[in-house]
Design a protein around this motif. Sequence first.
Motif: not given
Length: 289
Positions: A37-38, A72-74, A268
């Motif tokens: 994950n991020p 999720r990153t975005k 994050h």
Amino acid sequence: MATQADSIEEIFTTVAALAPEIRDALPGRRVQNDETNPSGEMQLAADAYADELFLDHLGALDTVVEYSSEERTKIVPTDDDGEPGLSVAIDPLDGSSNLKSNNTMGTIVAVYDAPLPAAGSDLVAAAYVLFGPITTMVTADGDGVTEYLVDDGVREVITEDVQLPDDPSVYGFGGRVPDWPADFTAYTEDIEPDDSMKLRYGGAMIGDINQVLTYGGIFAYPALESAPNGKLRLQFEGNPIGFIIESAGGRSSDGIQSLLNVEATDLHQRVPVHIGNVSLIKELEERFR
Ligand code: AHG
């Protein structure tokens, strides 16, 4: 015309409705995905599954204009009519490493009335679902904290206006003891000899927070020597849990100030988390001065 309270209720109802589906999917999803994950942690298949499910269902609500998750990153824009709405930040399965050992885990939901990343002061609601021996849900909507039983995806009130008990009795602190900074170690040495307090740490923040809400006490995942901002994330964990516990008469802190006052700089970003009864958090902040 739907009010903000209606929108919050719709989000809570959607999250509760998905709880049985997530719970039923867990036994077959205890394996690791190849993805991280991020935050760099290995994802379990269960994390990815829950994340997709929440995006599908929360993203489909007219009132939700942004969806983001720890997995999720975005940020995903989900606005299809240009109308203003709410931003949702979700930890789909907090404590998912507990799946292997079949211990408690849960879902955390933060609802912000601002684009992400947002400050705790932009929160209008927060909630968590706890997958323990039974499934429960705790919500805070700015008008008090309510605990529900989630039965077949439907909420039934257990307790309205939940408040932290006055006489705290549990504590649970994350991170390796040799990695704790000196000021936090000094605080733990104040707590440990107190014969009204006992150690209970479960490895899923949401389970540890729920016992603080039930018995009174303190949970912390502090700054570490090896990780000065600790492990937990502000948007997905610190802010929503701070909002719920402060709404129940407790207090949250990064060591200096309420988590709800921490500036949001990154989706994050991590933050040291200390949450519990007001008296205990005040003592901790004294130790950190
Ligand atoms: P994750 O959701 O990635 O499993 O992380 C869980 C968090 C939080 O729930 C818990 O307090 C902490 O990680 C536990 O970390 P340790 O394994 O270091 O105790």
